[in-house]
Scaffold this motif. Sequence first.
Motif, PDB file in Angstrom:
ATOM      1  N   GLY A 191       0.816  -1.212   0.000  1.00  0.00           N
ATOM      2  CA  GLY A 191       0.000   0.000   0.000  1.00  0.00           C
ATOM      3  C   GLY A 191       0.847   1.258   0.000  1.00  0.00           C
ATOM      4  O   GLY A 191       0.510   2.251  -0.663  1.00  0.00           O
ATOM      5  N   ALA A 192       1.953   1.234   0.737  1.00  0.00           N
ATOM      6  CA  ALA A 192       2.824   2.406   0.790  1.00  0.00           C
ATOM      7  C   ALA A 192       3.498   2.646  -0.559  1.00  0.00           C
ATOM      8  O   ALA A 192       3.612   3.794  -1.016  1.00  0.00           O
ATOM      9  CB  ALA A 192       3.880   2.220   1.873  1.00  0.00           C
ATOM     10  N   ILE A 197       3.719   5.744  -5.703  1.00  0.00           N
ATOM     11  CA  ILE A 197       3.558   5.839  -7.160  1.00  0.00           C
ATOM     12  C   ILE A 197       2.449   6.818  -7.510  1.00  0.00           C
ATOM     13  O   ILE A 197       2.574   7.641  -8.423  1.00  0.00           O
ATOM     14  CB  ILE A 197       3.281   4.440  -7.747  1.00  0.00           C
ATOM     15  CG1 ILE A 197       4.540   3.576  -7.640  1.00  0.00           C
ATOM     16  CG2 ILE A 197       2.813   4.529  -9.198  1.00  0.00           C
ATOM     17  CD1 ILE A 197       4.315   2.114  -7.962  1.00  0.00           C
ATOM     18  N   LEU A 198       1.345   6.764  -6.776  1.00  0.00           N
ATOM     19  CA  LEU A 198       0.255   7.712  -7.016  1.00  0.00           C
ATOM     20  C   LEU A 198       0.721   9.148  -6.783  1.00  0.00           C
ATOM     21  O   LEU A 198       0.398  10.056  -7.563  1.00  0.00           O
ATOM     22  CB  LEU A 198      -0.933   7.382  -6.102  1.00  0.00           C
ATOM     23  CG  LEU A 198      -1.737   6.129  -6.464  1.00  0.00           C
ATOM     24  CD1 LEU A 198      -2.699   5.763  -5.348  1.00  0.00           C
ATOM     25  CD2 LEU A 198      -2.510   6.341  -7.767  1.00  0.00           C
ATOM     26  N   ASN A 199       1.480   9.369  -5.713  1.00  0.00           N
ATOM     27  CA  ASN A 199       1.937  10.725  -5.409  1.00  0.00           C
ATOM     28  C   ASN A 199       2.870  11.264  -6.483  1.00  0.00           C
ATOM     29  O   ASN A 199       2.791  12.431  -6.871  1.00  0.00           O
ATOM     30  CB  ASN A 199       2.644  10.755  -4.046  1.00  0.00           C
ATOM     31  CG  ASN A 199       1.674  10.569  -2.892  1.00  0.00           C
ATOM     32  OD1 ASN A 199       0.468  10.702  -3.054  1.00  0.00           O
ATOM     33  ND2 ASN A 199       2.203  10.249  -1.732  1.00  0.00           N
ATOM     34  N   ALA A 206      -6.482   9.133  -3.054  1.00  0.00           N
ATOM     35  CA  ALA A 206      -6.791   7.757  -2.662  1.00  0.00           C
ATOM     36  C   ALA A 206      -6.003   7.267  -1.451  1.00  0.00           C
ATOM     37  O   ALA A 206      -6.571   6.635  -0.560  1.00  0.00           O
ATOM     38  CB  ALA A 206      -6.579   6.815  -3.851  1.00  0.00           C
ATOM     39  N   PRO A 207      -4.663   7.506  -1.374  1.00  0.00           N
ATOM     40  CA  PRO A 207      -3.940   7.026  -0.194  1.00  0.00           C
ATOM     41  C   PRO A 207      -4.432   7.639   1.105  1.00  0.00           C
ATOM     42  O   PRO A 207      -4.252   7.052   2.173  1.00  0.00           O
ATOM     43  CB  PRO A 207      -2.485   7.462  -0.485  1.00  0.00           C
ATOM     44  CG  PRO A 207      -2.408   7.576  -1.965  1.00  0.00           C
ATOM     45  CD  PRO A 207      -3.750   8.092  -2.386  1.00  0.00           C
ATOM     46  N   MET A 208      -5.031   8.828   1.022  1.00  0.00           N
ATOM     47  CA  MET A 208      -5.533   9.468   2.231  1.00  0.00           C
ATOM     48  C   MET A 208      -6.919   8.951   2.625  1.00  0.00           C
ATOM     49  O   MET A 208      -7.294   8.989   3.785  1.00  0.00           O
ATOM     50  CB  MET A 208      -5.580  10.988   2.038  1.00  0.00           C
ATOM     51  CG  MET A 208      -4.232  11.614   1.758  1.00  0.00           C
ATOM     52  SD  MET A 208      -3.084  11.365   3.137  1.00  0.00           S
ATOM     53  CE  MET A 208      -1.591  12.103   2.457  1.00  0.00           C
ATOM     54  N   VAL A 259      -6.094  -3.109  -1.016  1.00  0.00           N
ATOM     55  CA  VAL A 259      -6.776  -3.473  -2.266  1.00  0.00           C
ATOM     56  C   VAL A 259      -7.511  -2.260  -2.843  1.00  0.00           C
ATOM     57  O   VAL A 259      -7.599  -2.105  -4.074  1.00  0.00           O
ATOM     58  CB  VAL A 259      -7.749  -4.639  -2.004  1.00  0.00           C
ATOM     59  CG1 VAL A 259      -8.629  -4.910  -3.219  1.00  0.00           C
ATOM     60  CG2 VAL A 259      -6.972  -5.905  -1.630  1.00  0.00           C
ATOM     61  N   ALA A 260      -8.002  -1.395  -1.980  1.00  0.00           N
ATOM     62  CA  ALA A 260      -8.783  -0.241  -2.434  1.00  0.00           C
ATOM     63  C   ALA A 260      -7.958   0.748  -3.258  1.00  0.00           C
ATOM     64  O   ALA A 260      -8.525   1.587  -3.968  1.00  0.00           O
ATOM     65  CB  ALA A 260      -9.394   0.476  -1.234  1.00  0.00           C
ATOM     66  N   LEU A 261      -6.623   0.680  -3.184  1.00  0.00           N
ATOM     67  CA  LEU A 261      -5.774   1.599  -3.946  1.00  0.00           C
ATOM     68  C   LEU A 261      -5.626   1.180  -5.408  1.00  0.00           C
ATOM     69  O   LEU A 261      -5.228   1.999  -6.251  1.00  0.00           O
ATOM     70  CB  LEU A 261      -4.374   1.679  -3.312  1.00  0.00           C
ATOM     71  CG  LEU A 261      -4.276   2.314  -1.933  1.00  0.00           C
ATOM     72  CD1 LEU A 261      -2.856   2.211  -1.414  1.00  0.00           C
ATOM     73  CD2 LEU A 261      -4.722   3.765  -1.981  1.00  0.00           C
TER      74      LEU A 261
END
Length: 590
Positions: A191-192, A197-199, A206-208, A259-261
């Motif tokens: 998840g991290a 990668i998203l950032n 999403a990570p928040m 999984v939600a990411l």
Amino acid sequence: MGRPAGPPNAAETAIDIPVPGGGAPVAETVVDTPTPESGSGEGESGKAASGGILRSGAIMAVGTLASRVTGFLRTAVIVAALGTGLLANAYNTANTIPNQIYDLLLGGILTSVIVPLLVRAKQRDRAYGEQYEQRVFTLAVIGLGVLTVVSVLCAPLFIDILAGSYTGDQRTVAVLFARFFLPQLFFYGVGAFAGAILNTRGSFGAPMWAPVLNNIVVIAIGGAFLAITTGRVDPSTISDSQLMLLSIGTTGGIVLQTVALWPSLRRVGFRWRPRLDFKRGEIGEVGRMAGWTLLYVVAAQAAFAVVTALANAAGTRAAKEGFGESYGYTPYFNAYQLFQLPYAIVGVSVITALLPRMSRFAAEGKTADVRAAFSSGLRLSSVIIMPAAALMLVLGPEITTVLFAHGNTSADDALVIARVMQMFAIALVPFSIYQLMLRVFYSHGDTRTPALIGLVVTSSNIIMAFTAYNVLGVKWIVIGIAGGFAITNVVGTIACWLVLRRKLGGIDGRRIVGGHLKLLVAVWPLIGFAYAAHTIADAAGDTSTMLPALITLVVGSAGGGLLYVFFARLMRVEEVQTAIATFARRLPGR
């Protein structure tokens, strides 16, 4: 990444904005305008930079707020279900182990090494940067899988290190919890990496928001545990079905959070294709940068292990000496969760928005822009963090009574948490400043300096914890350990400040110190009003019960907060003006 990085004067940040009603986030492009090369940050340029950081952090802050609010509901439910005694200590100690192993072997490396490397790789060449992402992600998945298996096998050893005072059923239950909780390590790590990668692709939402799902699951598990138990359950009386409910449910929430990411990763164009074809020098580059970070993280986790062991030993001593079970690790753990709230909502959001930006400026040799971004971020975060620390210090008993004095946790148990939290509140401002300063070093690819400073800080923390344990009465040990944490963060802040002044050729100290002095003046009316509300309510009746405590908290926070904003504007605190203007523009009809 949706597009190559734009020029410094028009860096665009794509932010995932969650759709009301729980729909999928949509992308909004926000234009962040950094300060000019002079780095002065004065006038309109400074306001534009502050506004850019504020806009980039706003969605993260909202998501983090939702995460933390549901997180406190989760904590409150678990405290109500388990209390603050032997069973709660076993659960909380075991549940921190995967977090600490992740931080030890990956967390610090991820934030200080991987994010800047991904940013620089994409700046050199977009196609190369995406291939580099795939290689690093694949290596992370393999490493996390091996690490998780080894950690599960070592669960008894971890409990002996962090809770050597546990014996009998408490140790047995703690080891069982640890075996079920340690698989979280894999999902935390994946998840991290997904969040990183998203950032780097400009997606922060999403990570928040993902942790909200975890919190909802654990709230449901805690509620179910309360429903199937009668009275306080301890390690000797807990049933196998109750153990399984807590163990599987707690880990299941982390799995769902990770999984939600995945939908957000696909939305920004990331498709994982396992590959390990590292180019010459790539792993060596990670290793060189990670070595110093690993040293720092090892020192930090050693300090954590000492603090956890001493807090658990204090709880065992308190129970043996007839003071009850509420003076051990669980009050420290819960107080730390409260302490982290303002920093997580504001500080982490600002840091997450700033790190890729500062890394880009540093890679381009624009030291003045790094300095200006750091200064703006620090002053913006302190606008919220300073009054939050004041409210925690004055209204601590009311906060913990409202949150925790339910179910198997008494008002006296909640008051112990409040005293620890008040000590943590003293640390909030220096802690936030220290953490942001570390990211300036990391943005330059410098992991050696933070590691050396970190050794001083963690050594101070260990010395303070041992001093508290050996000097203070058993009822005051965990409070004293929290006080030592405050002192060590002041040490870290001063050390970082002195080094950064030399590294950046100045640190915009006049504006930073001047802004914080203005905030300090503005926060005193808040303190006075909140203290008056606390005193009047105390004189009028029993504030150790839910309704009086809630009324006092609402009145003291709202009235004090309005006075703070009024005096901050009167003092012409630029960041308060920027925040008000930014949020006003986002109101419907504007």
